[in-house]
Design a protein around this motif. Structure first.
Motif, PDB file in Angstrom:
ATOM      1  N   GLY A  12       4.311   5.369 -10.968  1.00  0.00           N
ATOM      2  CA  GLY A  12       4.942   4.952  -9.726  1.00  0.00           C
ATOM      3  C   GLY A  12       4.848   3.453  -9.556  1.00  0.00           C
ATOM      4  N   THR A  13       5.156   3.003  -8.347  1.00  0.00           N
ATOM      5  CA  THR A  13       5.070   1.579  -8.027  1.00  0.00           C
ATOM      6  C   THR A  13       4.190   1.385  -6.806  1.00  0.00           C
ATOM      7  OG1 THR A  13       7.086   1.713  -6.693  1.00  0.00           O
ATOM      8  CG2 THR A  13       7.327   1.028  -8.998  1.00  0.00           C
ATOM      9  N   VAL A  14       3.607   0.191  -6.710  1.00  0.00           N
ATOM     10  CA  VAL A  14       2.768  -0.181  -5.571  1.00  0.00           C
ATOM     11  C   VAL A  14       3.390  -1.416  -4.929  1.00  0.00           C
ATOM     12  CG1 VAL A  14       0.450  -0.781  -4.783  1.00  0.00           C
ATOM     13  CG2 VAL A  14       0.739   0.708  -6.779  1.00  0.00           C
ATOM     14  N   THR A  15       3.549  -1.365  -3.610  1.00  0.00           N
ATOM     15  CA  THR A  15       4.190  -2.456  -2.882  1.00  0.00           C
ATOM     16  C   THR A  15       3.315  -2.918  -1.727  1.00  0.00           C
ATOM     17  OG1 THR A  15       5.348  -0.867  -1.478  1.00  0.00           O
ATOM     18  CG2 THR A  15       6.519  -1.660  -3.439  1.00  0.00           C
ATOM     19  N   ASP A  16       3.644  -4.091  -1.197  1.00  0.00           N
ATOM     20  CA  ASP A  16       3.054  -4.600   0.036  1.00  0.00           C
ATOM     21  C   ASP A  16       3.709  -3.854   1.194  1.00  0.00           C
ATOM     22  OD1 ASP A  16       2.908  -6.283   2.482  1.00  0.00           O
ATOM     23  OD2 ASP A  16       1.882  -7.721   1.171  1.00  0.00           O
ATOM     24  N   ALA A  17       2.910  -3.190   2.028  1.00  0.00           N
ATOM     25  CA  ALA A  17       3.435  -2.353   3.098  1.00  0.00           C
ATOM     26  C   ALA A  17       4.190  -3.154   4.150  1.00  0.00           C
ATOM     27  CB  ALA A  17       2.302  -1.567   3.757  1.00  0.00           C
ATOM     28  N   VAL A  18       3.943  -4.452   4.243  1.00  0.00           N
ATOM     29  CA  VAL A  18       4.597  -5.287   5.249  1.00  0.00           C
ATOM     30  C   VAL A  18       5.861  -5.930   4.693  1.00  0.00           C
ATOM     31  CG1 VAL A  18       4.347  -7.289   6.753  1.00  0.00           C
ATOM     32  CG2 VAL A  18       2.425  -5.712   6.456  1.00  0.00           C
ATOM     33  N   SER A  19       5.731  -6.589   3.539  1.00  0.00           N
ATOM     34  CA  SER A  19       6.868  -7.336   2.990  1.00  0.00           C
ATOM     35  C   SER A  19       7.725  -6.521   2.033  1.00  0.00           C
ATOM     36  CB  SER A  19       6.368  -8.587   2.260  1.00  0.00           C
ATOM     37  OG  SER A  19       5.662  -8.204   1.078  1.00  0.00           O
ATOM     38  N   GLY A  20       7.190  -5.433   1.511  1.00  0.00           N
ATOM     39  CA  GLY A  20       7.898  -4.649   0.514  1.00  0.00           C
ATOM     40  C   GLY A  20       7.833  -5.232  -0.880  1.00  0.00           C
ATOM     41  N   GLN A  21       7.116  -6.347  -1.052  1.00  0.00           N
ATOM     42  CA  GLN A  21       7.002  -7.001  -2.351  1.00  0.00           C
ATOM     43  C   GLN A  21       6.231  -6.128  -3.328  1.00  0.00           C
ATOM     44  OE1 GLN A  21       5.008 -10.753  -2.135  1.00  0.00           O
ATOM     45  NE2 GLN A  21       4.996 -11.075  -4.356  1.00  0.00           N
ATOM     46  N   MET A  22       6.696  -6.087  -4.581  1.00  0.00           N
ATOM     47  CA  MET A  22       5.982  -5.360  -5.630  1.00  0.00           C
ATOM     48  C   MET A  22       4.658  -6.060  -5.918  1.00  0.00           C
ATOM     49  SD  MET A  22       7.889  -2.818  -6.300  1.00  0.00           S
ATOM     50  CE  MET A  22       9.592  -2.258  -6.228  1.00  0.00           C
ATOM     51  N   LEU A  23       3.587  -5.310  -6.056  1.00  0.00           N
ATOM     52  CA  LEU A  23       2.257  -5.877  -6.248  1.00  0.00           C
ATOM     53  C   LEU A  23       1.793  -5.675  -7.688  1.00  0.00           C
ATOM     54  CD1 LEU A  23       0.403  -4.734  -2.991  1.00  0.00           C
ATOM     55  CD2 LEU A  23       1.474  -6.944  -3.475  1.00  0.00           C
ATOM     56  N   SER A  24       1.449  -6.764  -8.345  1.00  0.00           N
ATOM     57  CA  SER A  24       0.901  -6.705  -9.698  1.00  0.00           C
ATOM     58  C   SER A  24      -0.621  -6.666  -9.634  1.00  0.00           C
ATOM     59  CB  SER A  24       1.349  -7.919 -10.514  1.00  0.00           C
ATOM     60  OG  SER A  24       0.850  -9.112  -9.935  1.00  0.00           O
ATOM     61  N   ASP A  25      -1.228  -6.282 -10.752  1.00  0.00           N
ATOM     62  CA  ASP A  25      -2.681  -6.304 -10.933  1.00  0.00           C
ATOM     63  C   ASP A  25      -3.421  -5.431  -9.917  1.00  0.00           C
ATOM     64  OD1 ASP A  25      -4.652  -7.268 -12.683  1.00  0.00           O
ATOM     65  OD2 ASP A  25      -5.374  -8.694 -11.187  1.00  0.00           O
ATOM     66  N   VAL A  26      -2.774  -4.369  -9.451  1.00  0.00           N
ATOM     67  CA  VAL A  26      -3.453  -3.385  -8.604  1.00  0.00           C
ATOM     68  C   VAL A  26      -4.229  -2.440  -9.513  1.00  0.00           C
ATOM     69  CG1 VAL A  26      -3.158  -1.527  -6.927  1.00  0.00           C
ATOM     70  CG2 VAL A  26      -1.657  -3.533  -6.843  1.00  0.00           C
ATOM     71  N   SER A  27      -5.495  -2.198  -9.223  1.00  0.00           N
ATOM     72  CA  SER A  27      -6.298  -1.254  -9.998  1.00  0.00           C
ATOM     73  C   SER A  27      -5.935   0.169  -9.589  1.00  0.00           C
ATOM     74  CB  SER A  27      -7.786  -1.494  -9.761  1.00  0.00           C
ATOM     75  OG  SER A  27      -8.176  -2.756 -10.252  1.00  0.00           O
ATOM     76  N   VAL A  28      -5.658   1.000 -10.601  1.00  0.00           N
ATOM     77  CA  VAL A  28      -5.300   2.396 -10.361  1.00  0.00           C
ATOM     78  C   VAL A  28      -6.272   3.264 -11.146  1.00  0.00           C
ATOM     79  CG1 VAL A  28      -3.483   4.140 -10.491  1.00  0.00           C
ATOM     80  CG2 VAL A  28      -2.880   1.719 -10.131  1.00  0.00           C
TER      81      VAL A  28
END
Length: 781
Positions: free
Chosen positions: A365-381
């Motif tokens: 899937g993808t992870v985004t900033d809940a406010v701006s909708g920007q795609m977030l890199s380097d998120v630990s999953v």
């Protein structure tokens, strides 16, 4: 690995491990052959052969010869052929048609065995091939044969040890050399449809070659692998992806998209045991699965249905325990029509394995900033039960998975965002998609002011670090001595501030949105714990192992995983700081590396002392002591040797503190510098490592050192022409001057704090002096 044994055909002692407690998932042990009992031999690589009746055989390289084992009945394998060879720790088999080809780094040439009499007869003929008479070779590391009738020999002792291409068509027992590719050493390779994939282990990259014209291979593309020690390479079934291993502690299996040879891109990387130091060896591709031999982790199966998401779905550990070295499973052959595999463990012997290839559960899937909708890199999953923690890429995309169906927890975290955990149901063979919005934490600002103690003048270009367990913030003061930081966590931080010609300041402190301003006063002086880059320069001629500033990466029995005690951070200068536990990888080799401080002005010190911590290791072998750590003090025109260390052979490295008075040793100027020189001089190329940390200049010996100048002694001048002085020899002791051959030339004893030795009568050259159980070298001009 390989050794040599007398010809012998025996029935095999085997153990069927119904009681086996080794790690095991989707792989079953059908039987085991103990080659220590059978031939007193260790195992090397292994390959397979199937005769015209469908009988399956393991071609086993051993330290003492080549063994052929009938494994058709997986529970009752029988050795049917044994051929002794010169003892060697490398013996690598491959098969074309009814012929086996075996390379070795003993100088036996290429062993060729005619397998066609099997199964009716085990009286097999063999021959040795050593290349054309005009350009022979005697040893090679590995080989690969293609169904098209060509053999590729890698790492021969000819030229650079590249690729030698042999035509097997007309007479498989008498190959004809038809081509070479020799710009680099090649460790291993694979060929399919006139495309050759090779690994350049010592150069750290792989190459892809068009070998449709065997006499003129054409380079299509290259790519460096993550740990720059490319051992083997294998393409996917469709030829769009290759998988590689780096034969180094803690390295990865890595997937690369090769559809564009000029833009090869990494897709994924995976370990058998996350964050461990286990070494991967050989990866193979069977359909949509990777089967890999790991040294101390045994045989591992990864589902590569999605090459960007490699998931471990099977394992069988042939070796009890987990080590960072070359212990355990050397090779695996997983291509038998029956689905069986054979694995060669170096000391434990041959395992016949039943393989179960099950699809993984896939989550992405993808992870985004809940406010701006920007795609977030380097998120630990992190998926519970998954071997690897994953990270989102630049597009916010993640992919993970697990071997078995069930309900799992998946957690997402990134500095500056509130973490999130979700429950997810996963099913084998199914792809589940979950997109996650992370809520950002409201930031706050803090200003750091840096002033000079005593004058309150602002300090420009001071380096600042605010460290939180989840994130580091760095900055440099402006002309007003100020730097502003945007922070997220109202918690404890480590604040570190420093600049050359000032003592570094560090403090653990609570920082909140109400902190607003932090003022730091730096005291003039010289201090460097190498938390920051203050401009120490590195130069030298060493091929590897140059000085590097960073958190020390440990090596087995040499470099410790910590810096010196009592300084602010975790950094130090170490020689060759590449990741990997092998002490002979990235140590100082064939030359020297020099570390030189920025300039210093000692005019404000009444009685300056130079203080530092260092560690040193040199496995110098039986040869002359020629590899040292030498520490010099320079004043711009001349230099004096403060200390020279010859490492006790085999001693573990540790940081020890030293203090040296410098008044009277050398004229003091405003351009003083410290130089730390580490050498590894030919012809005795040894394992040589060093560390240097916690440098200070004070008006007295530092109080928190383990060893100070009152307990140690300084040898000067070095080089010298007439007199050799020892200063700081507090206690009574005998001293001895001896030459390179160990001959005693001058000796005596002293009860004084200063010793003078006349060396005018000695010839020019290198000498040694032993005093207070320490040996140091010096040079007579």
């Amino acid at each position: 690995m390989m050794l040599v044994f007398r010809y012998l055909i025996l029935s095999i002692v085997l153990f069927i491990f119904g009681f086996n407690s080794f790690a095991q998932l989707n792989i079953d042990s059908l039987s085991h052959i103990d080659y220590q009992q059978l031939h007193q031999a260790n195992l090397n690589d292994v390959w397979g052969y199937v005769d015209e009746l469908g009988n399956e055989y393991a071609i086993v390289g051993t330290s003492k010869g080549t063994s052929i084992v009938n494994i058709t009945d997986g529970a009752n394998p029988q050795e049917v052929f044994w051929l002794a060879g010169t003892e060697s720790i490398w013996r690598d088999p491959c098969v074309y048609g009814d012929h086996a080809y075996v390379t070795t780094e003993a100088e036996d040439g290429l062993l060729i065995i005619d397998l066609s009499p099997l199964p009716q007869s085990n009286n097999l003929s063999s021959t040795l091939y050593t290349g054309p008479s005009s350009n022979p070779w005697q040893s090679a590391h590995t080989c690969f044969t293609s169904p098209d009738g060509y053999a590729y020999v890698f790492g021969a002792n000819r030229g650079n040890g590249g690729v030698i291409i042999l035509d097997l068509h007309s007479n498989p027992m008498s190959p004809v050399e038809v081509g070479i590719y020799d710009p680099y050493y090649v460790h291993d390779g694979f060929e399919r449809n006139d495309t050759l994939y090779v690994g350049h282990i010592y150069d750290g990259f792989f190459s892809i070659l068009d070998v449709s014209d065997k006499a003129n291979p054409l380079l299509l593309g290259t790519k460096t692998t993550p740990n720059s020690f490319t051992h083997n390479i294998w393409p996917s079934s469709n030829g769009q992806v290759v998988y590689t291993t780096d034969e180094i502690s803690g390295a990865y299996i890595t997937a690369f998209d090769i559809t564009d040879g000029q833009n090869i891109t990494e897709l994924d990387r995976v370990q058998s045991s996350a964050n461990s130091f286990v070494i991967p060896h050989n990866v193979h591709v069977r359909g949509e699965y990777l089967i890999t031999s790991y040294y101390s982790d045994g045989v591992i199966i990864h589902d590569a249905t999605y090459p960007y998401n490699l998931i471990q779905v099977g394992n069988y550990d042939t070796y009890i325990g987990q080590t960072p070295g070359f212990d355990g499973c050397w090779g695996v052959y997983p291509f038998f029509p029956s689905g069986k595999a054979v694995a060669a463990d170096i000391t434990k012997g041959l395992y016949v394995l039943g393989m179960n290839y099950n699809k993984a559960c896939y989550l992405e899937g993808t992870v985004t900033d809940a406010v701006s909708g920007q795609m977030l890199s380097d998120v630990s999953v992190q998926l519970s039960s998954a071997v690897m923690e994953e990270k989102t890429n630049q597009l916010g995309f993640y992919a993970t998975g697990t071997a078995a169906s069930g309900i799992f927890t998946v957690s997402f975290s990134k500095a500056g965002y509130y973490p999130m955990s979700l429950s997810v149901s996963l099913i084998n063979g199914d792809l589940t998609t979950i997109n996650v919005p992370l809520i950002p934490i409201t930031p706050f600002t803090v200003q750091v002011n840096v002033l000079e103690f005593g004058t309150n003048n602002p300090i420009t270009d001071a380096q600042i670090r605010l460290s939180h367990p989840l994130i580091n913030h760095s900055g440099i003061t402006n002309g007003l001595g100020v730097e502003d930081f945007t922070l997220y966590y109202q918690e404890n931080y480590r604040l570190t501030v420093g600049k050359w010609s000032y003592n570094t300041f560090c403090l653990d402190t609570i920082v909140t949105e109400f902190t607003n301003i932090i003022t730091v006063y730096l005291v003039p002086g010289y201090y460097d714990g190498f938390d920051f880059d203050f401009g120490w320069s590195v130069s030298g001629t060493a091929q590897t192992g140059m000085w590097e500033r960073g958190v020390p990466n440990p090596t087995t029995n040499t470099v410790p995983a910590v810096d010196a005690e009592w300084d602010c951070g975790k950094e130090a200068f170490v020689t060759g700081n590449d990741f990997g536990l092998n002490p002979d990888f990235d140590d100082v080799d064939e030359g020297y590396t020099q570390l030189l401080s920025p300039q210093m002005d000692f005019s404000s010190y009444a009685t300056p002392y130079i203080n530092f911590a260092h560690s040193f290791f040199c496995y110098h072998g039986p040869g002359t002591f020629d590899d040292t750590m030498s520490i010099y003090l320079l004043n711009g025109t001349t230099s004096v040797l403060l200390q020279q260390v010859i490492g006790p052979q085999g001693d573990l490295m540790e940081f020890n503190y030293f203090s040296f008075p410098v008044s009277g040793i050398i004229p003091l100027t405003n351009t003083m510098q410290l130089k730390v020189l580490i050498s590894d001089i030919s012809p005795n190329v040894n394992i040589t490592e060093a560390g240097f940390d916690h440098f200070t200049v004070t008006n007295q010996p530092t109080a928190n050192v383990e060893v100070n100048s009152l307990d140690k002694w300084v040898l000067y001048p070095n080089p010298t022409n007439e007199m050799l002085f020892i200063n700081g020899a507090k206690s009574i002791g005998e001293w001895t001057v001896f030459g390179m051959n160990g001959q005693v030339l001058v000796q005596g004893s002293t009860e004084n704090s200063n010793l003078e030795v006349s060396v005018e009568s000695l010839k020019s050259g290198m000498y040694f002096i032993r005093f207070q159980n320490e040996v140091r070298s010096w040079i007579k001009q």
